[in-house]
Design a protein around this motif. Structure first.
Motif, mmCIF file in Angstrom:
data_model
loop_
_atom_site.group_PDB
_atom_site.id
_atom_site.type_symbol
_atom_site.label_atom_id
_atom_site.label_comp_id
_atom_site.label_asym_id
_atom_site.label_seq_id
_atom_site.Cartn_x
_atom_site.Cartn_y
_atom_site.Cartn_z
ATOM 1 N N SER A 1 25.293 61.841 -29.859
ATOM 2 C CA SER A 1 25.066 61.841 -31.310
ATOM 3 C C SER A 1 25.722 60.645 -31.995
ATOM 4 O O SER A 1 25.387 60.336 -33.139
ATOM 5 N N ARG A 2 26.646 59.979 -31.316
ATOM 6 C CA ARG A 2 27.277 58.803 -31.922
ATOM 7 C C ARG A 2 26.252 57.705 -32.212
ATOM 8 O O ARG A 2 26.330 57.018 -33.235
ATOM 9 N N ARG B 1 22.100 56.182 -38.594
ATOM 10 C CA ARG B 1 21.975 56.790 -39.920
ATOM 11 C C ARG B 1 22.843 56.091 -40.963
ATOM 12 O O ARG B 1 22.494 56.051 -42.141
ATOM 13 N N VAL B 2 23.981 55.550 -40.542
ATOM 14 C CA VAL B 2 24.887 54.901 -41.495
ATOM 15 C C VAL B 2 24.748 53.379 -41.464
ATOM 16 O O VAL B 2 25.630 52.648 -41.911
ATOM 17 N N ASP C 1 33.033 60.218 -39.716
ATOM 18 C CA ASP C 1 33.621 60.305 -38.378
ATOM 19 C C ASP C 1 32.565 59.973 -37.331
ATOM 20 O O ASP C 1 31.514 60.605 -37.295
ATOM 21 N N MET C 2 32.852 58.984 -36.465
ATOM 22 C CA MET C 2 31.935 58.655 -35.382
ATOM 23 C C MET C 2 32.506 59.061 -34.026
ATOM 24 O O MET C 2 31.911 58.794 -32.991
ATOM 25 N N VAL D 1 26.228 65.098 -36.917
ATOM 26 C CA VAL D 1 24.870 65.356 -36.423
ATOM 27 C C VAL D 1 24.900 66.108 -35.091
ATOM 28 O O VAL D 1 24.064 66.984 -34.832
ATOM 29 N N GLY D 2 25.866 65.794 -34.225
ATOM 30 C CA GLY D 2 26.001 66.519 -32.971
ATOM 31 C C GLY D 2 26.452 67.946 -33.189
ATOM 32 O O GLY D 2 26.008 68.878 -32.502
#
Length: 453
Positions: A198-199, A205-206, A374-375, A380-381
């Protein structure tokens, strides 16, 4: 020092309630039923804090195992509100292998470092205005308090497993019976593969990855960015581009610069001279230059210097037999890279989704929250695994507010006697209380009071 942990209690302030802070390790919860407590004491003053502490701080050791040959150190801060009725929270420090002291003095505890006026030679403590401020066999007065289990990051693996054990113990009549009500997790590592993959989606997305770069990687890697076939040259090429785009991004908070504190540790007089001379240096502070510096968020330099001073260890009632053991924020020997051979128990479980699924059959409340910058463990994950446990969506995506400003977004799910609230904290990082303490506290208070965000 030995492994540490903490607890928290609720307290009223400005017509709302807060959580008073206690911290224990995951092993502690298994020890509650044994009732073995080796030592405990009240800490009234701390070096770096002017005057007596305006809250009740207890520290002590608990024996672990049949022979109690392992001792776990804990911090307990009693509620500043109504200790007899306020919720009791056991907060687990993540890492894995990180010290509860970091949480106590840097994140949600009752005191924090005054970084504006602190130096390496003289760390200064002050009251944390956004503090979360609880203990059972030897503290039976708390047995009737509603009990919650909480943690963040790596504890996304640990908390649902420990919680399941508590429910199992209650159901078979183990004593003491714990009034477990639910759990909360912040930016929780839950499924290593899913959270890692998800990262890349989050980075796109960002706007850290262009549409073209992301779509090519998604197609050529088939959505798998962790366990990549080295023979897949197209995927390997795309990932080289992806990593070049994000390698200098601060994964814990994408808006902050990458912070390297290694030079501080290498060059600091206090740390270069080693632990044995550290105590001597601490007694001769006035002989050293008072160097001011800009502190990075999440920088544990002050904690390391402060916790290794002899007067601090004495104040916290650290057993003298550990005097020659240096305190460190985290036990780095427990770190692990996915795909390599596990070096410890910390990687026996790669996903805790099944444990969350089991908890949906309990009378249980859950709060899962994510800092949206936060990545390390992107929101999203987290949403992906929440949706995979087949809950019923009862309240769809909407904003929630603090001081009439959007503090984040939230959704609510339920099934049977289980309900789960998911929330983002706008502008929050991997440990949300470091970045948005006021909003984090407001969210927790509302949820514990069973009020809508």
């Amino acid at each position: 020092m030995k492994p540490q942990s903490q607890y928290y209690h609720l307290q009223p302030k400005n017509h709302v309630k807060k959580i008073n802070n206690l911290v224990f390790s995951g092993v502690f919860l298994l020890v509650i039923s044994s009732g073995v407590i080796e030592s405990q004491s009240i800490v009234k003053t701390l070096p770096g804090f002017v005057g007596d502490l305006p809250f009740i701080l207890e520290t002590g050791y608990i024996g672990v195992g049949e022979s109690n040959d392992v001792q776990w150190f804990y911090y307990f801060v009693e509620s500043e509100g109504n200790p007899e009725k306020d919720p009791l929270m056991l907060w687990l420090t993540a890492g894995p292998g990180c010290s509860a002291l970091t949480t106590l003095v840097s994140e949600t505890g009752p005191i924090i470092f005054n970084k504006a006026n602190s130096t390496l030679e003289k760390p200064i403590l002050e009251i944390n205005p956004d503090r979360w401020i609880q203990w059972l066999v030897d503290h039976p007065k708390f047995l009737n308090n509603p009990f919650y289990l909480g943690g963040d990051s790596y504890n996304g693996i640990l908390v649902p497993m420990v919680l399941q054990e508590i429910y199992n113990g209650n159901e078979v009549g183990e004593e003491p019976q714990i009034k477990i009500k639910g759990y909360m997790l912040g930016n929780p590592l839950t499924d290593r593969r899913g959270d890692y993959n998800s990262r890349i989606t989050f980075a796109h997305r960002v706007a850290l990855l262009s549409d073209m770069i992301y779509e090519s990687a998604e197609e050529n890697c088939h959505g798998e960015f962790l366990n990549v076939d080295p023979k897949n040259s197209l995927c390997m090429h795309d990932l080289q581009i992806v990593y070049k785009c994000i390698e200098r991004i601060n994964k814990k908070y994408i808006l902050d610069p990458v912070c390297d504190t290694s030079n501080t540790f290498k060059n600091s007089h206090l740390l270069r001279r080693g632990l044995s001379s550290l105590n001597k240096t601490a007694m001769n502070m006035l002989l050293l230059p008072q160097v001011k510096r800009q502190w990075c968020r999440g920088d544990n330099t002050l904690s390391t210097v402060w916790a290794n001073q002899k007067d601090v260890r004495k104040a916290l009632r650290i057993n003298e037999e550990y005097d020659e053991i240096k305190w460190v924020p985290c036990n780095e020997s427990l770190t692990f890279d996915y795909g390599k051979e596990a070096i410890s128990y910390t990687n026996n479980v790669l996903s805790s989704v099944a444990y969350h699924k089991q908890l949906t059959y309990k009378n249980c409340r859950a709060l899962i929250y994510s800092g949206d910058h936060d990545m390390v463990v992107p929101y999203v994950g987290t949403l992906n695994w929440i949706e995979s446990i087949n809950l019923i969506l009862t309240n769809d995506w909407r904003p929630w507010f603090v001081d009439k400003q959007v503090a984040g977004y939230t959704m609510k799910y339920s099934t049977r006697n289980y309900n789960l609230t998911f929330a983002t904290i706008k502008g929050g990082g991997h440990i949300t209380s470091l970045y948005k303490p006021k909003e984090s506290l407001s969210m927790v208070i509302r949820w514990l009071s069973d009020n809508a965000l």
